[in-house]
Design a protein around this motif. Structure first.
Motif, short mmCIF file in Angstrom:
data_model
loop_
_atom_site.label_atom_id
_atom_site.label_comp_id
_atom_site.label_asym_id
_atom_site.label_seq_id
_atom_site.Cartn_x
_atom_site.Cartn_y
_atom_site.Cartn_z
N ALA A 92 -25.43 -27.93 -85.00
CA ALA A 92 -24.61 -26.71 -84.99
C ALA A 92 -23.18 -27.07 -85.38
CB ALA A 92 -24.68 -26.04 -83.64
N LEU A 93 -22.53 -27.93 -84.60
CA LEU A 93 -21.18 -28.37 -84.98
C LEU A 93 -21.17 -28.95 -86.39
CD1 LEU A 93 -18.20 -29.01 -84.29
CD2 LEU A 93 -18.99 -31.12 -83.22
N VAL A 94 -22.18 -29.71 -86.74
CA VAL A 94 -22.20 -30.34 -88.07
C VAL A 94 -22.44 -29.31 -89.18
CG1 VAL A 94 -22.96 -32.59 -87.20
CG2 VAL A 94 -24.67 -30.95 -88.04
N ASP A 138 -22.04 -33.77 -100.06
CA ASP A 138 -21.35 -32.59 -99.55
C ASP A 138 -22.12 -32.07 -98.35
OD1 ASP A 138 -19.46 -32.63 -101.55
OD2 ASP A 138 -20.63 -31.35 -102.90
N GLY A 139 -21.41 -31.58 -97.36
CA GLY A 139 -22.09 -30.92 -96.25
C GLY A 139 -22.41 -29.49 -96.61
N PRO A 140 -23.10 -28.74 -95.77
CA PRO A 140 -23.63 -29.20 -94.50
C PRO A 140 -24.93 -29.98 -94.65
CG PRO A 140 -24.14 -26.87 -94.82
CD PRO A 140 -23.32 -27.30 -96.00
N PRO A 141 -25.29 -30.85 -93.67
CA PRO A 141 -24.50 -31.13 -92.49
C PRO A 141 -23.27 -31.98 -92.84
CG PRO A 141 -26.37 -32.61 -92.56
CD PRO A 141 -26.54 -31.65 -93.72
N ALA A 145 -25.02 -35.04 -83.32
CA ALA A 145 -24.26 -34.90 -84.57
C ALA A 145 -24.59 -36.06 -85.51
CB ALA A 145 -22.77 -34.87 -84.25
N PHE A 146 -24.14 -35.92 -86.74
CA PHE A 146 -24.29 -36.99 -87.73
C PHE A 146 -22.93 -37.57 -88.08
CE2 PHE A 146 -27.87 -34.12 -88.96
CZ PHE A 146 -28.91 -35.00 -88.68
#
Ligand SMILES: C[S@@+](CC[C@H](N)C(=O)[O-])C[C@H]1O[C@@H](n2cnc3c(N)ncnc32)[C@H](O)[C@@H]1O
Length: 213
Positions: A125-127, A163-166, A154-155
């Protein structure tokens, strides 16, 4: 991250983040939070993760929020539950037994939607949140959960490789986001599997966040 970006990923079945079994960092480290049956866990940006089913099986009251309504419906269907569906201030609330999932925007969730929260479980979620929105995400999460304790998965990887995400959320970033409200402890770190592991040699980290007294 814009809603349309995520809705397109669900529509096009580009949901590589969805795991085929409950995350083993969850099953190993969630017990350290010390929740007992009947207490409540909040799962932000929950997707249709099997983690939700595992948390339900622990006898917990499970509440999540997810943009994609189809994913929300799928969780109830696979558990053989027929949810009651109501509108709740900009969100659509699916509820059956001890499982409540809101279809809609995390930032539209208020403390009143959740009631007392015993713990937060954040996996991917945060990532998933753009780096410039992370501080707002963490502050909102603390606000609506009464700064609950948390298991955060997290990662961490070299952001120039992908590029994210994550997005990469290294330890310093976790500390910077939560050190004013929680003690931050690394419970486990392991090589990430899947695309992010192959492309970026990413590490997957489980953090235990304990509120400062
Ligand atoms: C990387 S996925 C992780 C899903 C789940 N936690 C898991 O482990 O499978 C991120 C999810 O968050 C949802 N999402 C992203 N931003 C959101 C927001 N602001 N409000 C609600 N859901 C959001 C996306 O639709 C997507 O399903």
């Amino acid at each position: 991250m814009e809603q349309e970006f995520w809705q397109a990923r669900w529509r096009e079945n580009r949901t590589g983040f969805h795991e085929a079994a409950p995350n083993s960092l969850l099953t190993r480290h969630f017990p350290a939070l010390g929740l007992t049956a009947g207490q409540s866990v909040f799962v932000p940006l929950c997707g249709k993760a099997l983690d939700l089913d595992w948390l339900c099986a622990q006898g917990l009251r499970v509440t999540g929020v997810e943009f994609n309504e189809g994913a929300v419906g799928e969780v109830f269907a696979r558990q053989g539950l027929t949810p009651e569906i109501t509108r709740a201030q900009g969100l659509i609330r699916y509820q059956a037994g001890d499982l409540t999932l809101f279809a809609g925007d995390f930032f539209a969730v208020a403390a009143a939607h959740l009631g007392a929260v015993g713990a937060v479980y954040d996996r991917a979620a945060l990532v998933a949140v753009k780096p410039e929105e992370r501080a707002e995400y963490a502050a909102h999460l603390n606000r609506i959960t009464g700064t609950a304790k948390q298991l955060l998965i997290a990662f961490s990887y070299d952001q120039s490789l992908m590029d994210g995400p994550p997005f990469s959320v290294p330890g310093q970033a976790v500390e910077a986001l939560y050190r004013d409200t929680h003690t931050v402890t690394l419970a486990e770190e392991r090589a990430a599997d899947g695309r992010i592991g192959k492309l970026c040699n990413a590490q997957e980290q489980a953090w235990l966040l304990t509120p400062l007294t």
